[in-house]
Design a protein around this motif. Sequence first.
Motif, PDB file in Angstrom:
ATOM      1  N   GLN A   2       3.235  50.890  30.781  1.00  0.00           N
ATOM      2  CA  GLN A   2       4.757  51.072  31.463  1.00  0.00           C
ATOM      3  C   GLN A   2       4.642  50.378  32.606  1.00  0.00           C
ATOM      4  N   LEU A   3       5.882  49.499  32.593  1.00  0.00           N
ATOM      5  CA  LEU A   3       5.873  48.704  34.058  1.00  0.00           C
ATOM      6  C   LEU A   3       7.333  48.989  34.449  1.00  0.00           C
ATOM      7  N   GLN A   4       7.303  48.971  35.982  1.00  0.00           N
ATOM      8  CA  GLN A   4       8.722  49.220  36.727  1.00  0.00           C
ATOM      9  C   GLN A   4       9.096  48.148  37.675  1.00  0.00           C
ATOM     10  N   ALA A   5       9.822  47.239  37.581  1.00  0.00           N
ATOM     11  CA  ALA A   5      10.322  46.256  38.664  1.00  0.00           C
ATOM     12  C   ALA A   5      11.070  46.948  39.552  1.00  0.00           C
ATOM     13  N   SER A   6      10.758  46.524  40.731  1.00  0.00           N
ATOM     14  CA  SER A   6      11.793  46.861  41.988  1.00  0.00           C
ATOM     15  C   SER A   6      11.650  45.761  42.943  1.00  0.00           C
ATOM     16  N   GLY A   7      12.740  46.127  43.794  1.00  0.00           N
ATOM     17  CA  GLY A   7      12.752  44.928  44.996  1.00  0.00           C
ATOM     18  C   GLY A   7      14.022  44.374  44.932  1.00  0.00           C
ATOM     19  N   GLY A   8      14.655  44.214  43.912  1.00  0.00           N
ATOM     20  CA  GLY A   8      16.062  43.381  43.880  1.00  0.00           C
ATOM     21  C   GLY A   8      17.054  43.810  44.928  1.00  0.00           C
ATOM     22  N   GLY A   9      18.098  42.833  45.203  1.00  0.00           N
ATOM     23  CA  GLY A   9      19.179  43.415  45.789  1.00  0.00           C
ATOM     24  C   GLY A   9      20.083  42.123  45.952  1.00  0.00           C
ATOM     25  N   PHE A  10      20.949  42.406  46.883  1.00  0.00           N
ATOM     26  CA  PHE A  10      21.804  41.284  47.363  1.00  0.00           C
ATOM     27  C   PHE A  10      21.482  40.599  48.427  1.00  0.00           C
ATOM     28  N   VAL A  11      21.130  39.197  48.534  1.00  0.00           N
ATOM     29  CA  VAL A  11      20.882  38.521  49.723  1.00  0.00           C
ATOM     30  C   VAL A  11      21.612  37.226  50.083  1.00  0.00           C
ATOM     31  N   GLN A  12      21.645  36.375  51.161  1.00  0.00           N
ATOM     32  CA  GLN A  12      22.330  35.490  51.250  1.00  0.00           C
ATOM     33  C   GLN A  12      21.230  34.101  50.930  1.00  0.00           C
ATOM     34  N   ALA A  13      22.035  32.981  50.913  1.00  0.00           N
ATOM     35  CA  ALA A  13      21.167  31.884  50.460  1.00  0.00           C
ATOM     36  C   ALA A  13      20.189  31.622  51.621  1.00  0.00           C
ATOM     37  N   GLY A  14      18.918  31.389  51.366  1.00  0.00           N
ATOM     38  CA  GLY A  14      17.908  30.975  52.347  1.00  0.00           C
ATOM     39  C   GLY A  14      16.842  32.351  52.712  1.00  0.00           C
ATOM     40  N   ASP A  15      17.476  33.398  52.305  1.00  0.00           N
ATOM     41  CA  ASP A  15      16.736  34.767  52.640  1.00  0.00           C
ATOM     42  C   ASP A  15      15.419  34.668  51.731  1.00  0.00           C
ATOM     43  N   SER A  16      14.635  35.657  51.813  1.00  0.00           N
ATOM     44  CA  SER A  16      13.436  36.067  50.965  1.00  0.00           C
ATOM     45  C   SER A  16      13.670  37.412  50.636  1.00  0.00           C
ATOM     46  N   LEU A  17      13.012  37.594  49.563  1.00  0.00           N
ATOM     47  CA  LEU A  17      12.888  38.957  48.862  1.00  0.00           C
ATOM     48  C   LEU A  17      11.255  39.187  48.133  1.00  0.00           C
ATOM     49  N   SER A  84      13.364  30.924  50.475  1.00  0.00           N
ATOM     50  CA  SER A  84      14.219  30.210  50.290  1.00  0.00           C
ATOM     51  C   SER A  84      15.000  30.372  49.044  1.00  0.00           C
ATOM     52  N   LEU A  85      15.604  31.522  49.075  1.00  0.00           N
ATOM     53  CA  LEU A  85      16.263  31.767  47.641  1.00  0.00           C
ATOM     54  C   LEU A  85      17.805  30.883  47.801  1.00  0.00           C
ATOM     55  N   LYS A  86      18.200  30.599  46.450  1.00  0.00           N
ATOM     56  CA  LYS A  86      19.289  29.965  46.261  1.00  0.00           C
ATOM     57  C   LYS A  86      20.091  30.660  45.197  1.00  0.00           C
ATOM     58  N   PRO A  87      21.621  30.363  45.302  1.00  0.00           N
ATOM     59  CA  PRO A  87      22.566  30.973  44.392  1.00  0.00           C
ATOM     60  C   PRO A  87      21.855  30.985  42.992  1.00  0.00           C
ATOM     61  N   GLU A  88      21.357  29.998  42.425  1.00  0.00           N
ATOM     62  CA  GLU A  88      21.043  29.721  41.219  1.00  0.00           C
ATOM     63  C   GLU A  88      19.769  30.685  40.690  1.00  0.00           C
ATOM     64  N   ASP A  89      19.342  31.186  41.803  1.00  0.00           N
ATOM     65  CA  ASP A  89      18.196  32.143  41.761  1.00  0.00           C
ATOM     66  C   ASP A  89      18.708  33.488  41.245  1.00  0.00           C
ATOM     67  N   THR A  90      20.057  33.684  40.986  1.00  0.00           N
ATOM     68  CA  THR A  90      20.696  35.104  40.915  1.00  0.00           C
ATOM     69  C   THR A  90      20.189  35.230  39.398  1.00  0.00           C
ATOM     70  N   ALA A  91      19.720  36.560  38.978  1.00  0.00           N
ATOM     71  CA  ALA A  91      19.258  36.655  37.828  1.00  0.00           C
ATOM     72  C   ALA A  91      18.853  38.175  37.715  1.00  0.00           C
ATOM     73  N   THR A 117      14.911  43.975  37.373  1.00  0.00           N
ATOM     74  CA  THR A 117      15.575  44.381  38.732  1.00  0.00           C
ATOM     75  C   THR A 117      16.657  43.258  39.145  1.00  0.00           C
ATOM     76  N   LEU A 118      17.828  43.319  39.533  1.00  0.00           N
ATOM     77  CA  LEU A 118      18.712  42.451  39.642  1.00  0.00           C
ATOM     78  C   LEU A 118      18.490  41.900  41.229  1.00  0.00           C
ATOM     79  N   VAL A 119      18.626  40.754  41.227  1.00  0.00           N
ATOM     80  CA  VAL A 119      18.495  39.688  42.364  1.00  0.00           C
ATOM     81  C   VAL A 119      19.820  38.901  42.593  1.00  0.00           C
ATOM     82  N   THR A 120      20.627  39.045  43.306  1.00  0.00           N
ATOM     83  CA  THR A 120      22.120  38.267  43.683  1.00  0.00           C
ATOM     84  C   THR A 120      21.864  37.469  44.738  1.00  0.00           C
ATOM     85  N   VAL A 121      22.072  36.183  44.742  1.00  0.00           N
ATOM     86  CA  VAL A 121      21.947  35.289  45.734  1.00  0.00           C
ATOM     87  C   VAL A 121      23.462  34.690  46.249  1.00  0.00           C
TER      88      VAL A 121
END
Length: 123
Positions: A2-17, A84-91, A117-121
């Motif tokens: 069983q796998l559990q992903a975590s660490g997603g969140g809402f960030v600004q363009a250029g940020d890191s996660l 260097s997250l971009k808005p197109e990395d949202t997923a 896990t949801l990442v929103t840039v």
Amino acid sequence: VQLQASGGGFVQAGDSLRLSCAASARSVSSCDMGWFRQAPGKEREFLAAINWNGNSKNYADSVKGRFTISRDNAKSAVYLQMNSLKPEDTAVYYCAAKYGPGLAVNDNDYRYWGQGTLVTVSS
């Protein structure tokens, strides 16, 4: 496994996660691991893969140089450092595991999947 992903969140363009994928079984240390993502209205996309001992990695061109996959078998965990997250990395980002040789890029080759896990840039 069983796998559990975590660490997603809402960030600004250029940020890191840093995403984490925790496995329920130590047997995951024998697995090749991969990260995928799926944006709304799009097919699931391969991002990165790492072999069982971490000595071999493979990246999609879209994230090469920005994302880094790593693993810690002592913790039964795999990570995806995203810079260097971009808005197109949202997923929604998924981790996956497979037994057997070869760093697969096709999601059909992976047997075990985390819940995502949801990442929103934001721009």
